[in-house]
Design a protein around this motif. Structure first.
Motif, PDB file in Angstrom:
ATOM      1  N   ASP A 140      87.352  80.741  85.223  1.00 45.94           N
ATOM      2  CA  ASP A 140      86.860  81.879  84.444  1.00 45.94           C
ATOM      3  C   ASP A 140      85.534  82.391  84.995  1.00 45.94           C
ATOM      4  OD1 ASP A 140      89.033  81.926  82.787  1.00 45.94           O
ATOM      5  OD2 ASP A 140      88.108  80.738  81.197  1.00 45.94           O
ATOM      6  N   PHE A 141      84.683  81.480  85.469  1.00 45.59           N
ATOM      7  CA  PHE A 141      83.415  81.925  86.058  1.00 45.59           C
ATOM      8  C   PHE A 141      83.661  82.768  87.307  1.00 45.59           C
ATOM      9  CE2 PHE A 141      80.103  81.320  89.253  1.00 45.59           C
ATOM     10  CZ  PHE A 141      79.022  81.890  88.590  1.00 45.59           C
ATOM     11  N   SER A 144      84.275  86.301  86.671  1.00 45.79           N
ATOM     12  CA  SER A 144      83.227  87.034  85.961  1.00 45.79           C
ATOM     13  C   SER A 144      82.446  87.921  86.933  1.00 45.79           C
ATOM     14  CB  SER A 144      82.264  86.041  85.295  1.00 45.79           C
ATOM     15  OG  SER A 144      81.371  85.475  86.249  1.00 45.79           O
ATOM     16  N   HIS A 146      79.316  87.755  87.554  1.00 40.21           N
ATOM     17  CA  HIS A 146      78.075  87.080  87.926  1.00 40.21           C
ATOM     18  C   HIS A 146      77.848  87.196  89.438  1.00 40.21           C
ATOM     19  CE1 HIS A 146      75.103  83.851  88.388  1.00 40.21           C
ATOM     20  NE2 HIS A 146      74.935  83.887  87.085  1.00 40.21           N
ATOM     21  N   ARG A 223      83.252  81.643  78.644  1.00 41.89           N
ATOM     22  CA  ARG A 223      82.288  82.698  78.941  1.00 41.89           C
ATOM     23  C   ARG A 223      80.962  82.082  79.334  1.00 41.89           C
ATOM     24  NH1 ARG A 223      82.396  87.247  74.327  1.00 41.89           N
ATOM     25  NH2 ARG A 223      80.730  87.959  75.701  1.00 41.89           N
TER      26      ARG A 223
END
Length: 280
Positions: A140-141, A144, A146, A223
């Motif tokens: 999931d990271f 993202s 980011h 998240r």
């Protein structure tokens, strides 16, 4: 379908010849590599010199209903311990090149069914993998926005991601070497503390960057709760310590960078957030 070591790799680290340097068995838990024959393919890797590995033999192991352990013989043969997957027995022999190095391969006695029952002369050795919650949080990271996730998506090494045959660590992110993590189950959800010990991000003598991933039950994904820093495995000061104080129903925590606390998301919408509140 791309290979992901956090999700698709099972390993056994074991000293097969008693020299104090372990050998490593790699089993590829993905149909993209192993196919759909009901089992998994893998290799046994031997380190001839520090940092110089070679394949000693190919192996196979059944995948269903779960990946069971291998059986390691109690006594060595020719200085090396034979082993048995649930596909068949493997032994050791000198390589044909006259170098004195050893290789392994199927022995004369094989089986086509899983092994059952106790074996007093042998030892069962289980396969290991990254914690599935950490693997899920990492996935999931990586999806993202980011900046570190964006850097992971870049091919830093030419045409093929992950292939760099020059000495040293790879530049593309590899979870088998560049990931440090800690998992904490929390009620019906969980927290995953992730650090990136990655050459593309590694500061000289400084703390490692990372994130805290919090499971969001409404969206059914993990998240980013906050960005963190910690020395990781670089010294006794590294590591995550959970504290008695709590905020938003979650335990505050401390790393080598300082103390972090939890708070309700602005406006009460969304999952809680963590933030740095002071020194250790």
């Amino acid at each position: 379908m791309n290979f992901d070591a956090a999700r698709d790799l099972l390993t056994i680290t074991e000293d097969f010849n008693g020299d104090g340097r372990p050998e490593v068995m790699l089993l590829f838990n993905t149909a993209a590599i192993s196919g759909n024959w009901g089992g998994l393919w893998g290799v046994l890797m031997v380190e001839d010199a520090p940092g110089r590995w070679r394949e000693a033999c190919s192996i196979a192991h059944r995948a269903a209903p779960s990946v069971g352990p291998i059986r390691l013989s109690a006594a060595p043969f020719r200085g090396w311990r034979n082993f048995r997957t649930d596909i068949g027995r493997h032994g050791w022999r000198p390589m044909a090149d006259g170098s004195g190095r050893m290789e392994c391969g199927p022995s004369d006695t094989t089986v086509d069914r899983p092994l059952r029952g106790p074996h007093r002369s042998a030892r069962w050795v289980p396969w290991r993998a990254i914690d599935p919650l950490a693997a899920s949080a990492l996935r999931d990271f990586r999806n993202s926005p980011h900046p570190i996730a964006d850097a992971m998506a870049i091919n830093h090494e030419g045409d093929r991601i992950g292939v760099d045959r020059s000495p040293g660590r790879l530049r593309n992110f590899d979870a088998s070497s560049d990931l440090l993590y800690a998992v904490r189950r929390q009620g019906r959800g969980w927290l995953v503390f992730i650090l990136f010990d990655w050459p593309m991000l590694r500061p000289e003598g400084g703390a490692l960057p990372g994130v805290v991933m919090l499971w969001d039950g409404q969206e059914e994904r993990a998240r980013i709760a906050c960005t963190i820093h910690d020395r990781g495995d670089r010294g006794a000061g590294g590591g995550v310590t959970l504290l008695d104080a709590r905020g938003a129903g979650l335990p505050d925590f401390r790393t080598s960078a300082g103390r972090y606390a939890w708070r309700v998301a602005p406006g009460g919408a969304g999952p809680p957030e963590c933030h740095l509140v002071g020194p250790r």
